[in-house]
Design an enzyme around this catalytic site. Structure first.
Site, mmCIF file in Angstrom:
data_model
loop_
_atom_site.group_PDB
_atom_site.id
_atom_site.type_symbol
_atom_site.label_atom_id
_atom_site.label_comp_id
_atom_site.label_asym_id
_atom_site.label_seq_id
_atom_site.Cartn_x
_atom_site.Cartn_y
_atom_site.Cartn_z
ATOM 1 N N HIS A 46 0.652 -1.353 -0.067
ATOM 2 C CA HIS A 46 0.276 -0.370 0.386
ATOM 3 C C HIS A 46 0.979 1.596 0.333
ATOM 4 O O HIS A 46 1.606 0.980 0.595
ATOM 5 C CB HIS A 46 -1.004 -0.108 1.386
ATOM 6 C CG HIS A 46 -2.110 -1.288 1.419
ATOM 7 N ND1 HIS A 46 -1.429 -1.984 2.155
ATOM 8 C CD2 HIS A 46 -2.743 -0.904 1.004
ATOM 9 C CE1 HIS A 46 -2.704 -3.072 2.664
ATOM 10 N NE2 HIS A 46 -3.423 -2.472 2.021
ATOM 11 N N ASP A 68 2.617 1.678 2.887
ATOM 12 C CA ASP A 68 3.234 1.516 4.322
ATOM 13 C C ASP A 68 4.730 1.033 3.517
ATOM 14 O O ASP A 68 5.724 1.467 4.239
ATOM 15 C CB ASP A 68 3.265 -0.109 3.223
ATOM 16 C CG ASP A 68 1.911 -1.068 3.050
ATOM 17 O OD1 ASP A 68 1.469 -0.350 3.874
ATOM 18 O OD2 ASP A 68 1.595 -1.345 2.902
HETATM 19 C C1 XUL Z 1 -7.666 -6.369 3.976
HETATM 20 C C2 XUL Z 1 -6.474 -7.252 2.622
HETATM 21 C C3 XUL Z 1 -5.832 -5.993 2.436
HETATM 22 C C4 XUL Z 1 -5.356 -6.123 0.432
HETATM 23 C C5 XUL Z 1 -4.515 -5.495 0.197
HETATM 24 O O1 XUL Z 1 -8.418 -7.304 4.667
HETATM 25 O O2 XUL Z 1 -6.228 -8.272 2.370
HETATM 26 O O3 XUL Z 1 -4.547 -6.165 2.647
HETATM 27 O O4 XUL Z 1 -5.421 -7.679 0.694
HETATM 28 O O5 XUL Z 1 -5.374 -3.767 0.601
#
Ligand code: XUL
Ligand code: CO
Length: 443
Positions: free
Chosen positions: A107, A110
């Protein structure tokens, strides 16, 4: 190639993880994942395209609703955001390289702390850290499987991003989304993910669901059109999840997402990223979700983890159930693998696992589970009667009147006439125990 691309080693007690086979008692070796082993025409590495995730492994410290996490990271000792971000990236690439992970995912937040930055300030921070990521990718050969924007943690997104009832908030989210798409493209990201985050509702009393879903489709079209204009040729993935954080997440499961993308004309660009623990939260099996995706030509990528039989939230544990892995890999192999994605470990070590080396053990177990599942599934498909037995259940549709029915050549009166002639049909066993025993025989 040197393993350490920065100037500091963060995991000095662990070296490169090698394949040693199932007789090895070295906890820091693969027992099943022999990256170059060829199975069904491709190496395990090519089939599985393993990826490390930034958020659980380098950002999450084991916090839960009852308190902060006990895990401590050396890269957090840097006082400034840039120092922390580059040290974290050195650690991440050291880890990916030692694990033999060919890909990673992130993300936006992150990579570098957002810390109440304006959009412009956060854009500059992302420019800085993605310059550094380009160097790290270049030096290690590790690639970006997908990028995404975290549009759910900041309190401003409490009512969603692309489904927010308040247009200015939606537009603010779009500013962050654009930066994340730009970062993904800059780093040669092969895919871009939309996990719903807070795209859902908590009570229908205050929600115009149709408006929110229409807006969500427009949001995805707008993002896709922008990325395509910038030359992005990869896939977009929607990651289904039925609940958490909202009571009802709009991307409930793969069938819901398939309907949504078809209804709104997004089907040519969007596939699904299936997460194991999200499948089970939807009261489906992982293999059910894979099959629905495969049958809809949408099997894009996987977030590998597992839930817990005794509770009902997203525990994101590392996969270790061989029976489940084999059943999933039967679907995976028959579908020809993933369309553009990989197997990303959206999994975290337990809160109480506080040694730095524990993240290696989690990934070794997960990679071995998937590799072993794939090897066994391939044997079942090639050596056992599994496929023949399943086909035999449908044999009556292969010829004669059954075939005529599948081709739409019988009207209801004709079908009913056959039914009357048949009388009471023969009882045919489903043979579930036989199928289960075949799986266990090959494990
Ligand atoms: C949340 C989840 C996230 C996504 C990316 O449950 O799985 O980490 O993979 O936003
Ligand atoms: Co996920």
């Amino acid at each position: 190639m040197s393993i350490i691309t920065g100037d500091k080693e963060f995991f000095p007690t662990v070296g490169k993880i090698e394949y040693e086979g199932r007789d090895s008692d070295n906890p820091f070796a693969f027992k099943w994942y022999d990256a170059d082993r060829v199975v069904a025409g491709k190496t395990l590495k090519e089939w599985l395209r393993f990826s490390g995730c930034y958020w659980h492994t380098f950002c999450g410290k084991g916090h839960d609703p009852f308190g902060p996490g006990p895990q401590r990271f050396a890269w957090d000792n840097y006082a400034d955001a840039k120092g922390r971000a580059t040290a974290k990236m050195d650690a991440a690439f050291e880890f990916f390289t030692k694990m033999g992970l060919g890909y990673y995912c992130f993300h936006d937040v992150d990579l570098i702390d957002e810390e109440n930055s304006s959009v412009e300030e956060f854009g500059k921070k992302l420019d800085f850290i993605t310059d550094y990521a380009q160097q790290k990718q270049q030096a290690s050969g590790i690639k970006l499987l997908w990028g995404t924007a975290n549009l759910f943690s900041n309190p401003r997104y409490m009512n969603g991003a692309g489904t927010n009832p308040h247009f200015p908030t939606l537009a603010r989210a779009a500013a962050q989304l654009k930066l994340a798409i730009d970062a993904t493209i800059k780093l040669g990201g092969e895919n871009y993910v939309f996990w719903g985050g807070r795209e859902g509702y908590v009570t229908l009393l205050n929600t115009n669901m149709k408006q929110e879903l229409d807006n969500f489709a427009q949001w995805l079209h707008t993002a896709k059109d922008y990325a395509r204009k910038q030359g992005f040729t990869g896939n977009f993935f929607i990651e289904p999840k039925p609940m958490e954080p909202t009571k009802h997440q709009y991307d409930f499961d793969t069938a819901t997402v398939a309907h949504f993308v078809n209804k709104y004309g997004l089907q040519d660009d969007f596939k699904v990223n299936i997460e194991v623990n999200h499948a089970t939260l939807a009261n489906h099996t992982f293999q059910h979700e894979l099959q629905v995706a495969a049958d809809n030509n949408m099997l894009g990528s996987i977030d590998a983890n597992r839930g817990d039989y005794q509770n009902a939230w997203d525990t994101d544990q590392f996969p270790n159930n061989i029976n489940e892995a084999v059943e999933a890999m039967l679907v995976y192999l028959e579908a020809g693998g993933l369309q553009g994605g990989g197997v990303n470990f959206d999994a975290k070590t337990r809160r109480e696992s506080t040694d730095m080396e524990d993240i290696f053990l989690g990934h070794i177990g997960g990679m071995d589970t998937f590799a072993r599942g794939l090897i066994i599934a391939d044997e079942i498909l090639n050596k056992s009667d599994y496929k023949k037995l399943r086909e035999a259940r449908y044999a009556t549709f292969q010829s004669g009147q059954g075939k005529a029915f599948t081709e739409g050549k019988l009207d209801l009166a004709e079908l009913a006439k056959i039914g009357i002639e048949v009388g009471e049909p023969e009882q045919i066993s489903g043979k579930q125990e036989l199928f289960e025993n075949i799986i266990n025989r090959y494990i």
